[in-house]
Design an enzyme around this catalytic site. Structure first.
Site, PDB file in Angstrom:
ATOM      1  CB  SER A   1      -6.264   9.581  -3.238  1.00  0.00           C
ATOM      2  OG  SER A   1      -6.656   8.481  -3.694  1.00  0.00           O
TER       3      SER A   1
ATOM      4  CB  CYS B   1      -0.932   0.026   1.178  1.00  0.00           C
ATOM      5  SG  CYS B   1      -2.314  -1.252   0.590  1.00  0.00           S
ATOM      6  CG  ASP B   2      -1.784   4.621  -0.858  1.00  0.00           C
ATOM      7  OD1 ASP B   2      -2.087   3.583  -0.821  1.00  0.00           O
ATOM      8  OD2 ASP B   2      -2.235   5.498  -1.263  1.00  0.00           O
TER       9      ASP B   2
END
Length: 559
Positions: free
Chosen positions: A474, A121-122
Site C-alpha cells: 500500500s 481510488c487505487d
C-alpha cells in the site's frame, strides 16, 4: 463542427437511435452534440467515491454550459481497504483491466465524442487512464478528492490504516481496547480517498502531472466547495477539448509520462505508481519497459521535495493547502517538459504559471529543489539475483539506517501465513520476511502486503525487520520493504528458490537486492520446482492469471 455522434444521429438510417435518446427526454438541441460521456464509478462501497454522485451533477452543469450533451453511465470500483487482508484483494488489481475494458466498451458502443472520468481510488484512476489512452478520444480525469484526517494518534492525524498499526500495538500490549474502539470511530471523519499519500491520491497527483486532470484539481479535499467547482470546470473543459480535437494520446505521451514520473519521485508517491505508469504507457502505444528504465534513470537525479504521510506526519489536506501538485511542479520545473499539452487546453508551463494557491506555501510540507528533504531517491528500482527484471522500494518511507539491510530469510508462501507468524511474535529482529506466490499470476492478482507492514510497525519491528515480495504494498506503508519482484515466484523467479535462513541483502544506495546464493545453487534448487496451482475460483481471476504481464511491465493483460 460535425461531431462523431451527430454524424451518426443526423443519418436517416439512424432514426432509431434518435428515438431511443428521445425516449429518455432528450430534445432536438441535445442531439446536436457533442455527446459527452460521464463515466461515474460512484458506489456505496468505496469511501473515495461516495461524493461522486454530487460531483457528476456539477460536471453536467459544465458540459451543458459549454454547449454539450451529458450522458452518465456507471463504472465498477472496488475498495482496497475493504478488500485488504483476505482473498478479496486478489480482485483489486485485476479490476483495473475490467475498468479499462468497460470504458472502451461504453465509449465505442455509443459513439461518444468525449469523456469525463469520475473516480478516486487505487485501481480505478489508472484503469480509467488506461481506457482513455486506448480509446484516444478527448478525455479528462476528475477525481473526488481526499478524505480529511482523523484525531491525532501516534504523533499525527489518524487515518483508516492507523487501525492496523493500532491492532499491532494492541497485540503488543501498548494500548487498550477502549483506545482501539475510539480510533475506529474517529479516524475517518469524512468521505474521500484515504487521507494519506497512498496509491489513490498518488495516482490522482500523477494524472494531474501528466496533464489528464485539470491543474490544481487532484488534491482538493472531497468535502471542500472547491471540489464541486473543479468538477464543473472539467465539464466545461471537455467540450473545449472535443472542439479542438485534443485527444487522450495527444496528452498521454512519453514526455507527459516523464513529467508524471518526475512528480512521483519528487513526492515519494506510492510504489504502485511505477506499475500503473507502465500500464498506461502500454495502452498509449508506448513500450512499458522503456518507461520502467526511464523511471530508473530519473530516480538518480530527482530530489525529494515533498513529504506526506506515510513519509511524514502531514496528511493530504495539508499537502493540498501547501500548494499541492502545482507547487511541486514549480519546484522541479527545470526537469519537466513544459511544452507538453494538457487537458486544460494549455501547456504544462502555462498551467504552472497560471495556478494560484490561496493558502500560501508551507515549507514544512513542500521544500525547494535547492534545499529538498533529500537528494536520495523518493522511489527506487532495484535489481540483483533476486530481481533480474527489477523490483520497487520506497526510500522516502524508510529510516535511513535501513538503506542497507542484511538478514536471514523467513519464507512464507502467502500473505496470510506471514501475517499469522508476525502476530504470533514468531519474527525475530534482523529478519527478512519473504512473501512469495503473490505476484500477478501467482496470487493471482498481486495482493498488497499492507497488513504485514502495519503489524510489524505496531509491534515495534519496523526498524529491525525487512519484508520483500513479488506482491505489492500500500502507498501508506513505511519501513524497509521491496515489492514487485520480477520475475515472480510463480513463473520460476528466484524467490521460488529461497529457503529459511538464506542471507538476503537490500542495498538502496547500490539499488540491489540479492541472496547469498550462487547461480549454480539457485539453478539446482529450481531444477525440480513446479509452480503451485493458482488459488482462485474458476472465472475472471483465472483468466487474469493466464494473461497478466510481469509487474515490471505493468501487470496488465498483454495483447
Amino acid at each position: 463542427m460535425k461531431y462523431k455522434s451527430t454524424q451518426q444521429l443526423e443519418d436517416v438510417n439512424f432514426k432509431e437511435a434518435r428515438a431511443l435518446y428521445k425516449s429518455m427526454g432528450c430534445s432536438e438541441a441535445d442531439l446536436r452534440g457533442p455527446v459527452i460521456g460521464i463515466a461515474n464509478s460512484w458506489n456505496e462501497l468505496v469511501t473515495g467515491h461516495f461524493n461522486l454522485r454530487q460531483a457528476a451533477e456539477f460536471v453536467k452543469k459544465g458540459i451543458y454550459r459549454a454547449g454539450g450533451t451529458a450522458v452518465e453511465f456507471g463504472m465498477i470500483g472496488a475498495c482496497d481497504g475493504l478488500a485488504s487482508g483476505h482473498g478479496g484483494m486478489k480482485y483489486i488489481l485485476p479490476s483495473r483491466e475490467l475498468i479499462a475494458n468497460s470504458l472502451e466498451s461504453m465509449a465505442r458502443a455509443h459513439n461518444l465524442d468525449g469523456l469525463v472520468m469520475l473516480g478516486s481510488c487505487d485501481k480505478i484512476v489508472p484503469g480509467m487512464l488506461m481506457g482513455a489512452a486506448r480509446l484516444d478520444i478527448p478525455a479528462i480525469m476528475a477525481v473526488g478528492g481526499p478524505m480529511l484526517g482523523g484525531i491525532e494518534f501516534d504523533g499525527r492525524k489518524s487515518d483508516s490504516t492507523s487501525l492496523s498499526e493500532a491492532v499491532g500495538m494492541f497485540e503488543a500490549g501498548k494500548i487498550g481496547a477502549a483506545e482501539l474502539d475510539r480510533l475506529e470511530d474517529t479516524s475517518c471523519p469524512s468521505c474521500g480517498s484515504c487521507s494519506f499519500f497512498g496509491t489513490a491520491n498518488s495516482m490522482g497527483a500523477l494524472s494531474e502531472a501528466m496533464g489528464m486532470s485539470l491543474p490544481g484539481s487532484a488534491l482538493i479535499p472531497a468535502v471542500y466547495a472547491e471540489r464541486l467547482r473543479s468538477s464543473e470546470e472539467a465539464g466545461r473543459r471537455i467540450v473545449e477539448l472535443v472542439n479542438k480535437n485534443i485527444t487522450a494520446r495527444r496528452v498521454i505521451t512519453a514526455e507527459s509520462l516523464e513529467n508524471a514520473a518526475v512528480v512521483m519521485l519528487a513526492t515519494g508517491a506510492s510504489t504502485n505508481c511505477v506499475m500503473h505508469l507502465c500500464a498506461v504507457a502500454y495502452e498509449a502505444g508506448l513500450d512499458p519497459k522503456e518507461i520502467f528504465s526511464m523511471i530508473d534513470s530519473l530516480s538518480e537525479r530527482v530530489p525529494l521535495v515533498a513529504k506526506v504521510n506515510p513519509a511524514a506526519k502531514y496528511d493530504m489536506e495539508a499537502f493540498y493547502r501547501a500548494g499541492g501538485v502545482p507547487q511541486v511542479m514549480r519546484e522541479v520545473r527545470d526537469m519537466l517538459h513544459l511544452d507538453a499539452v494538457t487537458a486544460s487546453g494549455l501547456t504544462v508551463g502555462e498551467n504552472i504559471d497560471g495556478c494560484k494557491n490561496p493558502y500560501g506555501t508551507d515549507r514544512n510540507v513542500i521544500k525547494s529543489a535547492a534545499e529538498p528533504f533529500s537528494r536520495e531517491k523518493g522511489l527506487c528500482l532495484l535489481r540483483g539475483n533476486l530481481a533480474p527484471d527489477g523490483a520497487v522500494a520506497k526510500p522516502a518511507a524508510m529510516d535511513p539506517s535501513m538503506f542497507k539491510f542484511t538478514g536471514p530469510a523467513r519464507v512464507f508462501d502467502s500473505e496470510e501465513a506471514a501475517n499469522r507468524a508476525i502476530l504470533a511474535k514468531e519474527i525475530e529482529p534482523g529478519s527478512v520476511v519473504v512473501v512469495r506466490y503473490e505476484g500477478p499470476k501467482g496470487g493471482p492478482g498481486m495482493r498488497e502486503m499492507f497488513h504485514a507492514m502495519k503489524f510489524l510497525y505496531g509491534m515495534g519491528l519496523a526498524k529491525s525487520v525487512a519484508l520483500i515480495t513479488d506482491g505489492r504494498f500500500s502507498g501508506t506503508n513505511n519501513g524497509c520493504y521491496v515489492g514487485h519482484i520480477s520475475p515472480e515466484a510463480a513463473e520460476g523467479g528466484p524467490l521460488a528458490a529461497l529457503r529459511d535462513g538464506d542471507l538476503i541483502t537490500i542495498d538502496i544506495t547500490k539499488k540491489n537486492i540479492s541472496a547469498a546464493l550462487s547461480a549454480e545453487e539457485m539453478k539446482a534448487r529450481l531444477k525440480d520446482w513446479r509452480a503451485p496451482a493458482p488459488d482462485a475460483p474458476d472465472g475472471w481471476l483465472r483468466i487474469y492469471a493466464k494473461l497478466a504481464a510481469s509487474a515490471s511491465e505493468g501487470a496488465m493483460l498483454k495483447r
